[in-house]
Design a protein around this motif. Structure first.
Motif, PDB file in Angstrom:
ATOM      1  N   THR A  56      43.482  45.570  32.828  1.00 26.85           N
ATOM      2  CA  THR A  56      42.278  46.258  33.290  1.00 26.85           C
ATOM      3  C   THR A  56      41.253  45.270  33.816  1.00 26.85           C
ATOM      4  O   THR A  56      40.577  45.512  34.828  1.00 26.85           O
ATOM      5  N   GLY A  57      41.128  44.128  33.127  1.00 30.51           N
ATOM      6  CA  GLY A  57      40.176  43.118  33.560  1.00 30.51           C
ATOM      7  C   GLY A  57      40.486  42.597  34.948  1.00 30.51           C
ATOM      8  O   GLY A  57      39.601  42.542  35.825  1.00 30.51           O
ATOM      9  N   TRP A  58      41.738  42.222  35.190  1.00 36.70           N
ATOM     10  CA  TRP A  58      42.101  41.688  36.502  1.00 36.70           C
ATOM     11  C   TRP A  58      41.936  42.741  37.603  1.00 36.70           C
ATOM     12  O   TRP A  58      41.387  42.454  38.674  1.00 36.70           O
ATOM     13  N   ILE A  59      42.411  43.948  37.339  1.00 38.24           N
ATOM     14  CA  ILE A  59      42.310  45.005  38.358  1.00 38.24           C
ATOM     15  C   ILE A  59      40.845  45.346  38.624  1.00 38.24           C
ATOM     16  O   ILE A  59      40.433  45.536  39.776  1.00 38.24           O
ATOM     17  N   GLY A  60      40.041  45.398  37.556  1.00 41.80           N
ATOM     18  CA  GLY A  60      38.617  45.682  37.729  1.00 41.80           C
ATOM     19  C   GLY A  60      37.922  44.633  38.576  1.00 41.80           C
ATOM     20  O   GLY A  60      37.101  44.962  39.453  1.00 41.80           O
ATOM     21  N   LEU A  61      38.240  43.358  38.356  1.00 38.51           N
ATOM     22  CA  LEU A  61      37.633  42.297  39.159  1.00 38.51           C
ATOM     23  C   LEU A  61      38.100  42.380  40.611  1.00 38.51           C
ATOM     24  O   LEU A  61      37.318  42.125  41.546  1.00 38.51           O
ATOM     25  N   GLY A  62      39.365  42.755  40.825  1.00 37.06           N
ATOM     26  CA  GLY A  62      39.855  42.929  42.186  1.00 37.06           C
ATOM     27  C   GLY A  62      39.152  44.062  42.918  1.00 37.06           C
ATOM     28  O   GLY A  62      38.801  43.942  44.097  1.00 37.06           O
ATOM     29  N   LEU A  63      38.912  45.161  42.211  1.00 38.29           N
ATOM     30  CA  LEU A  63      38.195  46.287  42.823  1.00 38.29           C
ATOM     31  C   LEU A  63      36.743  45.922  43.111  1.00 38.29           C
ATOM     32  O   LEU A  63      36.178  46.316  44.141  1.00 38.29           O
ATOM     33  N   VAL A  92      43.441  41.294  46.693  1.00 35.74           N
ATOM     34  CA  VAL A  92      44.816  41.721  46.422  1.00 35.74           C
ATOM     35  C   VAL A  92      45.444  40.841  45.339  1.00 35.74           C
ATOM     36  O   VAL A  92      46.139  41.328  44.436  1.00 35.74           O
ATOM     37  N   LEU A  93      45.189  39.540  45.392  1.00 37.59           N
ATOM     38  CA  LEU A  93      45.758  38.619  44.404  1.00 37.59           C
ATOM     39  C   LEU A  93      45.179  38.860  43.017  1.00 37.59           C
ATOM     40  O   LEU A  93      45.888  38.742  42.008  1.00 37.59           O
ATOM     41  N   LEU A  94      43.900  39.208  42.944  1.00 39.89           N
ATOM     42  CA  LEU A  94      43.302  39.545  41.649  1.00 39.89           C
ATOM     43  C   LEU A  94      43.957  40.799  41.061  1.00 39.89           C
ATOM     44  O   LEU A  94      44.306  40.829  39.876  1.00 39.89           O
ATOM     45  N   ILE A  95      44.100  41.807  41.882  1.00 37.67           N
ATOM     46  CA  ILE A  95      44.736  43.048  41.415  1.00 37.67           C
ATOM     47  C   ILE A  95      46.181  42.769  41.005  1.00 37.67           C
ATOM     48  O   ILE A  95      46.687  43.306  40.006  1.00 37.67           O
ATOM     49  N   VAL A 133      32.818  35.831  45.811  1.00 40.92           N
ATOM     50  CA  VAL A 133      34.129  36.477  45.711  1.00 40.92           C
ATOM     51  C   VAL A 133      35.242  35.428  45.699  1.00 40.92           C
ATOM     52  O   VAL A 133      36.126  35.440  44.834  1.00 40.92           O
ATOM     53  N   ALA A 134      35.204  34.507  46.669  1.00 40.29           N
ATOM     54  CA  ALA A 134      36.304  33.554  46.826  1.00 40.29           C
ATOM     55  C   ALA A 134      36.366  32.551  45.690  1.00 40.29           C
ATOM     56  O   ALA A 134      37.460  32.217  45.206  1.00 40.29           O
ATOM     57  N   MET A 135      35.196  32.048  45.261  1.00 40.96           N
ATOM     58  CA  MET A 135      35.172  31.001  44.229  1.00 40.96           C
ATOM     59  C   MET A 135      34.993  31.615  42.837  1.00 40.96           C
ATOM     60  O   MET A 135      35.781  31.358  41.928  1.00 40.96           O
ATOM     61  N   GLY A 136      33.941  32.424  42.678  1.00 38.10           N
ATOM     62  CA  GLY A 136      33.639  32.953  41.354  1.00 38.10           C
ATOM     63  C   GLY A 136      34.691  33.904  40.832  1.00 38.10           C
ATOM     64  O   GLY A 136      35.079  33.845  39.661  1.00 38.10           O
ATOM     65  N   LEU A 137      35.192  34.790  41.715  1.00 42.85           N
ATOM     66  CA  LEU A 137      36.218  35.746  41.292  1.00 42.85           C
ATOM     67  C   LEU A 137      37.617  35.201  41.555  1.00 42.85           C
ATOM     68  O   LEU A 137      38.433  35.099  40.641  1.00 42.85           O
ATOM     69  N   GLY A 138      37.886  34.818  42.791  1.00 40.77           N
ATOM     70  CA  GLY A 138      39.229  34.405  43.138  1.00 40.77           C
ATOM     71  C   GLY A 138      39.697  33.158  42.433  1.00 40.77           C
ATOM     72  O   GLY A 138      40.858  33.052  42.036  1.00 40.77           O
ATOM     73  N   LEU A 144      32.406  44.353  47.174  1.00 40.25           N
ATOM     74  CA  LEU A 144      31.540  43.327  47.745  1.00 40.25           C
ATOM     75  C   LEU A 144      31.964  42.967  49.163  1.00 40.25           C
ATOM     76  O   LEU A 144      31.112  42.738  50.036  1.00 40.25           O
ATOM     77  N   ILE A 145      33.249  42.921  49.397  1.00 40.11           N
ATOM     78  CA  ILE A 145      33.751  42.624  50.743  1.00 40.11           C
ATOM     79  C   ILE A 145      33.291  43.700  51.725  1.00 40.11           C
ATOM     80  O   ILE A 145      32.875  43.405  52.854  1.00 40.11           O
TER      81      ILE A 145
END
Length: 406
Positions: free
Chosen positions: A166-173, A89-92, A24-29, A178-179
């Motif tokens: 949509t991509g950013w919000i989807g990754l944030g969700l 939150v930052l991804l969204i 989550v932190a590295m791959g997504l964030g 996962l969290i």
């Protein structure tokens, strides 16, 4: 259940939770920007040079977060949970906000969060593995960045077909889901600060070797920065580079997740490298592999070339960090934290410079060829110099051994 069985279950629980945490932190964030960048370029929301600036702001945030960890006296589980929620939150926010200034703040903050989570989750996880007598599972933890990168590559492009928002919000969700899965795991065990449990004692260098150790430490700090610069151009712009070379092909969307997937076996293999193997030689080999991976995207800009390049760049990615940390402990023993911090700062500077150098040049010339060749040259130079330092130390050891022989 026996105590051994409970320990084994607890060890796997901790290792897998930390793996997901780093995903989550590295791959997504941290690295979700790589597959999202070509979508934002296509939509006209960014130009390439602006994209490079956003990437460097993220790496600047990571640098600031990494060097600030030593001054933070908060429980590891609190830092991990808070950093993970902030990452989501930052991804969204990247999908909800639409100004370059806001994106810059969000990407810089995401870099800080990824550094904090990486350091505190690693510390918590390695302590739990030590407590449960399962240190060999440390490699599982560091597959997390690869798992996360593979996810962002596969899902980012798919979600982005409905637009970058949509991509950013989807990754944030996805991050929030996962969290939620791993949230309770961080109640296992207690840890006050990032330092963690004391590792197995490692002797500091003797006075006789102190001059050579100081020289080796300087080389480690300087050459580790070359690794940060050498990989980051490809890691930031790989989908863009591949789309330029393979217009109209569907393959460019898959090279980034392939890079992430390659990190997974590399982390597991690197964690099992015998501790008596010389870290400088291992670093030289890893740098050389990454240099070849970068060159392939220039010399062989085909599906096969990009695929092999992604594999060769990804496999040593986490192993390089592991070998550098091991060498710092060889040089400084249990007092290696300062040297690791300097090396991490050097790596961070290399990451910041890379996109700032590559994006404007690529935008002016219409090609990443020159930046990639410079990056490959930096990695090749690092490989040659690490090999030279290793060879010099062997000669010095042989000389001392002959002098000590009656």
């Amino acid at each position: 259940m026996s105590e051994i069985g409970q320990d084994r279950r607890g060890a796997w629980r901790a290792a897998l939770a930390c793996m997901v945490t780093l995903a989550v932190a590295m791959g997504l964030g941290r690295f979700a920007f790589t597959p999202m960048l070509p979508i934002m370029l296509h939509e006209g929301k960014l130009e390439l040079e602006a994209g490079g600036l956003l990437a460097s702001l993220n790496y600047l945030g990571y640098f600031v977060g990494a060097v600030s960890c030593a001054a933070i006296g908060v429980r590891a589980k609190t830092m991990v949970r808070g950093g993970l929620l902030a990452t989501a939150v930052l991804l969204i926010g990247m999908g909800l906000l639409h100004s370059f200034g806001a994106w810059g703040v969000l990407r810089a903050a995401a870099g800080v969060m990824s550094a904090w989570v990486f350091v505190f989750a690693s510390s918590w996880g390695l302590r739990r593995l030590a407590e449960t007598r399962s240190p060999a599972l440390g490699g599982v933890i560091y597959t997390g960045p690869g798992v996360g990168i593979a996810m962002t590559g596969l899902l980012g492009g798919a979600l982005g077909r409905w637009g970058s928002e949509t991509g950013w919000i989807g990754l944030g969700l996805l991050a929030l889901v996962l969290i939620a899965v791993i949230w309770r795991v961080f109640n296992d065990g207690e840890q006050a600060v990032a330092g963690g449990a004391a590792p197995a004692p490692v002797a500091a260098p003797s006075a006789q070797d102190s001059a050579a150790a100081r020289a080796d430490a300087l080389w480690l700090v300087a050459l580790y920065g070359l690794a940060g610069f050498g990989y980051i151009i490809t890691a930031t712009f790989l989908p863009v580079i591949a789309r330029q070379a393979l217009p109209g092909s569907f393959w460019p969307d898959y090279f980034w997740p392939l890079f992430g997937a390659a990190i997974i076996p590399g982390a597991l293999i690197g964690a099992r490298a015998p501790v008596h193997w010389d870290n400088r030689l291992l670093l030289a080999i890893a740098y050389a592999l990454q240099a070849v991976g970068v060159v392939l995207s220039v010399a062989w800009p085909s599906v096969v070339g990009f695929a092999l390049g992604s594999l060769l760049l990804g496999m040593p990615f986490t192993a390089i960090t592991l070998f550098a940390v091991r060498d710092a402990r060889r040089l400084r023993g249990n007092a290696a934290a300062g040297l690791i911090g300097y090396a991490t700062a050097s790596y961070g500077v290399g990451q910041i410079i890379g996109p700032l150098f590559a994006a404007p040049l690529a935008q002016r010339t219409g090609s990443f060829q020159i930046p990639l060749l410079v990056a490959a040259a930096a990695l090749a130079l690092g490989a040659v110099l690490f090999a030279a330092v290793w060879a010099r130390s062997r000669r010095a050891a042989a000389t001392r051994e002959r002098a000590a022989t009656p």
